[in-house]
Design an enzyme around this catalytic site. Structure first.
Site, short mmCIF file in Angstrom:
data_model
loop_
_atom_site.label_atom_id
_atom_site.label_comp_id
_atom_site.label_asym_id
_atom_site.label_seq_id
_atom_site.Cartn_x
_atom_site.Cartn_y
_atom_site.Cartn_z
CG ASP A 13 -1.77 -1.25 1.33
OD1 ASP A 13 -2.30 -1.67 0.30
OD2 ASP A 13 -1.85 -1.81 2.42
CE LYS A 16 3.10 -2.30 -4.54
NZ LYS A 16 2.83 -2.03 -3.12
N GLY A 40 -4.30 -4.18 -4.51
CA GLY A 40 -5.28 -3.19 -4.97
C GLY A 40 -4.49 -1.95 -5.32
CG HIS A 41 -1.34 -1.99 -7.64
ND1 HIS A 41 -0.43 -2.61 -8.46
CD2 HIS A 41 -1.03 -2.39 -6.38
CE1 HIS A 41 0.38 -3.36 -7.71
NE2 HIS A 41 0.03 -3.24 -6.46
CD GLN A 224 0.84 -8.66 -2.70
OE1 GLN A 224 1.61 -9.31 -3.36
NE2 GLN A 224 -0.39 -8.41 -3.09
P1 IMP Z 1 -2.66 -12.80 1.50
O1 IMP Z 1 -1.53 -12.56 0.58
O2 IMP Z 1 -3.98 -12.30 0.98
O3 IMP Z 1 -2.75 -14.22 1.99
O4 IMP Z 1 -2.39 -11.95 2.84
C1 IMP Z 1 -1.23 -12.17 3.64
C2 IMP Z 1 -0.84 -10.88 4.35
O5 IMP Z 1 -0.40 -9.92 3.40
C3 IMP Z 1 -1.99 -10.21 5.11
O6 IMP Z 1 -1.44 -9.56 6.24
C4 IMP Z 1 -2.51 -9.17 4.13
O7 IMP Z 1 -3.14 -8.10 4.78
C5 IMP Z 1 -1.20 -8.75 3.48
N1 IMP Z 1 -1.40 -8.28 2.11
C6 IMP Z 1 -1.63 -9.01 1.01
N2 IMP Z 1 -1.73 -8.24 -0.07
C7 IMP Z 1 -1.56 -6.98 0.35
C8 IMP Z 1 -1.52 -5.71 -0.33
O8 IMP Z 1 -1.65 -5.60 -1.55
N3 IMP Z 1 -1.29 -4.63 0.47
C9 IMP Z 1 -1.11 -4.74 1.80
N4 IMP Z 1 -1.12 -5.88 2.47
C10 IMP Z 1 -1.34 -6.99 1.74
#
Ligand code: IMP
Length: 423
Positions: A13, A16, A40-41, A224
């Site tokens: 977040d 990017k 979520g970009h 991420q």
């Molecule tokens: P998952 O990848 O959806 O399984 O989530 C694993 C961890 O990564 C969790 O703490 C999510 O909140 C975090 N996470 C996954 N994708 C994002 C992102 O795009 N932005 C921020 N945190 C993320």
């Protein structure tokens, strides 16, 4: 010609989407290399906000080709929703979006497995976005997965059925209460698959390496952030892919000697969504103020983001692991009007002061050591050039540059693509 990388250096977040959008005019190809619709970009221009989940952020550029690389995991249902969103704005994605045949598919049962796994963990849950990311990567490394290229084969449905049945057994094994209507989810999935089959599938590693030979400029877009990397992040509170620079090589099929600039994006403060350690997290009104001013709610899940001061120990670690060559500081405007700003420059770790990232940064081991800097009173959102930045902000940036040994080239002062200052 080299591939430049754009990566988040914190817990995701960082902004990017905005920076890719700002940079795309310099590139012919934008390629996503890992992650999936957990991302979520957000892009804002002409008064409209767009959120992309799987599609690279170059899709709004009139001529850039957008590649979804082999390292990405694709949920056909989400991708089709994204495409429908683009249709509303008359974006002709058909000529501009191509998918790697080697990218893995997220099945409806992967989403269910994600939910069952999280529910079974109770308080120790990861805080996953529940988009099926972990189970899909598990099937990839377990050599069971289904890929985009499999959609071109007659055996797809049979193989789908076999894998989904195996997943159903696993879901029952978790013994958690999960309400779902799998036939409905599968009908939605196969409708989306039919639409996906209308897109262009390619051997993207060949396409990208040919593009390099033809001197076309490529930007690899990370999702991420480095502290969510499966190897270098705050394990197990991480995502399931390599979000760091090396992930671009494996996620696109590009040799390490072809990497050029590594753009590292960070917020002027720190946020985290989901569970896991966060040494500089604030639980007071300062944190609340950051969350409110910065509108810190997840683009995918809408969950409030945890907020805290900038952590230079973690940022330096991310700069090293990625080989960052240029930094981009986002959301400087959110820190306006704080009298003093704190920056964490070391950790007190088991009674010792350390400046590197230790094995565990859980609260019981780590207390941040802060340096205080002067804040600025001025609103930044209308500024257009570096020489207009208040002296205190320039001092803040110089402090970071000295500590990190990498220049800050862009300062973002608002969500719109025009609110971008080059240094
Ligand atoms: P998952 O990848 O959806 O399984 O989530 C694993 C961890 O990564 C969790 O703490 C999510 O909140 C975090 N996470 C996954 N994708 C994002 C992102 O795009 N932005 C921020 N945190 C993320």
């Amino acid at each position: 010609m080299a591939v430049d990388l754009l990566l988040g250096l914190q817990w995701g977040d960082e902004g990017k989407g905005k920076i890719v959008d700002v940079l795309t005019r310099n590139y012919d190809i934008i390629a996503r290399f890992q992650g999936g619709p957990n991302a979520g970009h957000t892009l804002e221009f002409d008064g409209i906000k767009h959120v992309l989940r799987t599609i690279p952020s170059g899709i709004f550029h009139p001529s850039a080709v957008n590649v979804i690389g082999n390292g990405v995991v694709i949920d056909p249902v989400v991708l089709v929703q994204e495409l429908e969103g683009l249709e509303k704005f008359d974006i002709d994605y058909r000529s501009k979006l191509i998918l790697s045949r080697k990218a893995h598919l997220i099945l409806p049962t992967h989403r269910l497995l994600d939910a069952a796994s999280e529910a079974s963990k109770g308080k120790a849950k990861i805080g996953s976005t529940l988009k099926g990311i972990g189970p899909t990567y598990m099937d990839k490394t377990g050599r069971n997965g289904l890929r985009v290229g499999d959609l071109e084969l007659d055996t797809f449905e049979t193989r789908y059925r076999a894998l989904a049945e195996k997943h159903e057994t696993m879901i029952r094994h978790y013994e958690v209460d999960l309400e779902y209507d799998l036939p409905e989810m599968e009908a939605e999935f196969f409708n989306a698959v039919a639409k996906l089959r209308e897109l262009t599938f390619i051997d993207s590693e060949a396409y990208l390496n040919d593009a390099l030979k033809q001197d076309r400029k490529i930007l690899a877009e990370g999702a991420q952030g480095s502290l969510l990397d499966i190897d270098f992040g705050t394990y197990p509170f991480v995502t399931s892919s390599n979000t760091t620079a090396a992930g671009a090589c494996t996620g696109l099929g590009i040799g390490p000697n072809r990497i050029g600039e590594v753009y590292g994006i960070f917020k002027a403060y720190t946020t985290r969504v989901g569970s896991g350690p966060f040494p500089t997290e604030l639980f007071d009104e300062t944190g609340e103020r950051m969350a409110k001013t910065g509108n810190e709610f997840g683009a995918v899940t809408g969950r409030p983001r945890r907020c805290g001061w900038l952590d230079l120990v973690a940022l330096k670690y991310a700069v090293q692991v990625n080989g960052v060559t240029q930094l981009m500081m986002m959301k400087a405007d959110v820190l306006s009007k704080f009298e003093t700003l704190k920056v964490c420059t070391a950790y007190e770790y088991n009674g010792e002061v350390i400046e590197h990232m230790p094995f565990s940064i859980e609260k019981e081991n780590v207390t941040p050591v802060y340096t205080e800097l002067r804040g600025w009173d001025q609103d930044l959102t209308e500024l257009t050039s570096a020489d207009q930045l208040p002296q205190e902000l320039q001092d803040y940036i110089t402090f970071l540059e000295k500590h990190l040994d990498v220049p800050v080239k862009i300062v973002s002062v608002g969500p719109d693509r025009t609110q971008t200052i080059y240094r």
